[in-house]
Design an enzyme around this catalytic site. Sequence first.
Site, mmCIF file in Angstrom:
data_model
loop_
_atom_site.group_PDB
_atom_site.id
_atom_site.type_symbol
_atom_site.label_atom_id
_atom_site.label_comp_id
_atom_site.label_asym_id
_atom_site.label_seq_id
_atom_site.Cartn_x
_atom_site.Cartn_y
_atom_site.Cartn_z
ATOM 1 N N SER A 188 11.608 16.511 -10.918
ATOM 2 C CA SER A 188 12.177 16.797 -12.234
ATOM 3 C C SER A 188 13.286 17.832 -12.069
ATOM 4 C CB SER A 188 11.078 17.341 -13.141
ATOM 5 O OG SER A 188 11.640 18.104 -14.185
ATOM 6 N N HIS A 194 -9.960 -2.870 -21.469
ATOM 7 C CA HIS A 194 -9.475 -1.976 -22.541
ATOM 8 C C HIS A 194 -9.188 -0.575 -22.008
ATOM 9 C CE1 HIS A 194 -11.187 -5.045 -25.287
ATOM 10 N NE2 HIS A 194 -12.177 -5.045 -24.398
ATOM 11 N N GLU A 223 8.304 3.079 -12.933
ATOM 12 C CA GLU A 223 8.740 3.009 -14.333
ATOM 13 C C GLU A 223 9.997 2.151 -14.452
ATOM 14 O OE1 GLU A 223 9.036 7.114 -15.563
ATOM 15 O OE2 GLU A 223 7.010 7.472 -14.844
ATOM 16 N N LYS A 263 6.767 18.928 -10.884
ATOM 17 C CA LYS A 263 6.603 17.491 -11.112
ATOM 18 C C LYS A 263 6.914 16.619 -9.891
ATOM 19 C CE LYS A 263 5.745 15.626 -14.424
ATOM 20 N NZ LYS A 263 6.570 15.250 -15.550
#
Length: 457
Positions: free
Chosen positions: A276, A155, A289, A282
Site C-alpha cells: 500500500s 454460503h 482482484e 499491508k
Amino acid sequence: MKPWDGRFSEVTHDLVERFTASIHIDKRLYLYDIIGSIAHAEMLEKQGLISEEEKRKIVKALEEIKEEIEGGVFNFSEKLEDIHMHIEARLVEKIGEPGRKLHTGRSRNDQVSLDTRLFLRHELKQVEEELLELMRCIIRKAETEKDAIMPGFTHLQKAQIVPFSHYILSYYFMFKRDRERLKNALRAVDAMPLGSGALAGSTLPLDREYLRERLGFSRITENSMDTVSDRDFILDTLYAFSMIMIHLSRLCEDLIIFSSDEFSFFKLPERLLTGSSIMPHKRNPDVLELIRGKTSRVIGDLLSLLILFKGLSSTYNRDLQEDKEALFHALDITKASLSIMVLCIKEMQLNRKGMEDAIQSSYIEATEIAEYLVAKGMPFRDAHKTVGRMVKECERRGIKLKDLKIEELKSFCQLFEEDIYELMDPYKIITMRKTTGGASFREVEIQIEREKAYLDS
Ligand code: ARG
C-alpha cells in the site's frame, strides 16, 4: 488512391477516413492475411487465372512484406483503412500489374473471415496450452498436499470437512470443462470461407477444396451469404473465454478470502503481492482482484458482440469490423490471467494449522454424526433433529461435540455408542466417505491418477 476510385468523383473526407480505419487493431492479423493471400495466389495460378510467373512474383513480394512488417519498417496509414488494403497496396507498389490480380475472385468480406479463423486457430491452441498448464499445476498441488484437510463451505459458512486436494480439484474440473469449450470453439473456427466473395461466390473457376486442403481446414463453409457475416466462431470463443475467466474469478475470490488474516488458510509469496502507498503493514492480493475485475471486461466483450449481431441485416455490414477489438481484448486478458493463476497455484503455501484450527472451532462433524445415527436405523429427519439439539446444547455450554460424555450423548439418543468418538476425528470422517466423487482421500487418489493420464494423453 482507393480501390473504388473508378466509381467515386469525390475524395474521402479526412474524418471519414479516420473513423472507418481499423488498421490500428487489425494489423495484428498481418501474418494470416499473408498466409491466406499466398494460398489464394497459388489457387489462382492452378486455375489458370494468373501465370506461374505472376504467382511467383506475388508470393515473393508477400514474403518480403512480412519481413517489412516484422522488421518495423512497414508504413501504416489510416488512408488504407485495414490490414488487407495495406498489404495489397504495398504489393502493387512493389510489383505492379501482378499485384493488381491478387484480389481476383476475392472480397475483403471472405478475406477477413479467413484471417480471423487462421488467427484463432493458432491462438485457441495457445490458450488451451496455458489452460492445460494450470490444470497440471492444480493436480501437482493436490498431490503434494494430499493429506491436508480444511473446512468445506456452503454460503461461506463452515459446512463439512474436506481434503484440501478435493477442494482444489473442484477447480480442476471447471477448467476441464473449459477445455471442452475451447475445443468446441476450435471446431467452429475450422471452416474455410474463401471463395464466398462479397456474398455470392464468383463466376470464376475458383477451387475452394484446394484452398481448404492447402490451408489445413477440415471443411469449407457452406453458404456464401452466411459465410461473410458468420461470426459465431468468435462468439463461441468469447463464451469459452468468459467461462474460463468466471472460473478464474471464483478461484481468485476464494484465494483472497482464504489468504486473509481472518482465515489464514493459504499464503501467497510477497513477489506475487503488492503493498500500500500509505499503510505500511499491508500486503495485498492485487493480482487476484485484477483477474476478478478483468473478468467483467471479458464478459463485456462477449456481450458487446452479442448485441452487435442481434439486429444485423443479411450478409456483411461494416458493424462487423468492431468484432476484432473485443476478440483481441478478451484473448489478451484471458491468456494473461491464466499465466498469473499458474504462478499463484504453484507458489501458494498452505497453513495446515490454520485450516485445522478452523475445523476444531466448529460443529463441522454434525452431518456425519447424523449419518451415524441413520446407519443405526434412525430416520434421517429424526437424526438431523437430534444432532441439532446436541449442537444447540454445546453452543449454550461453550463446548464442542466431542466434549459430550457418552451418558450425555445417550440422553440425546440411546443409539450412541463409544465408537461415535471416532467420528469426532476429522481424518476418520474423510476416510469413511463412500460416494464416488465425494470428499475422501481415496476418491482424490483415484481422480489424480485418472486425470494425470488424461493430461498426458
Ligand atoms: N476491415 C473490414 C472488417 O474488418 C474488412 C471487410 C471490409 N468489407 C467491406 N465491405 N467494407 O470487417
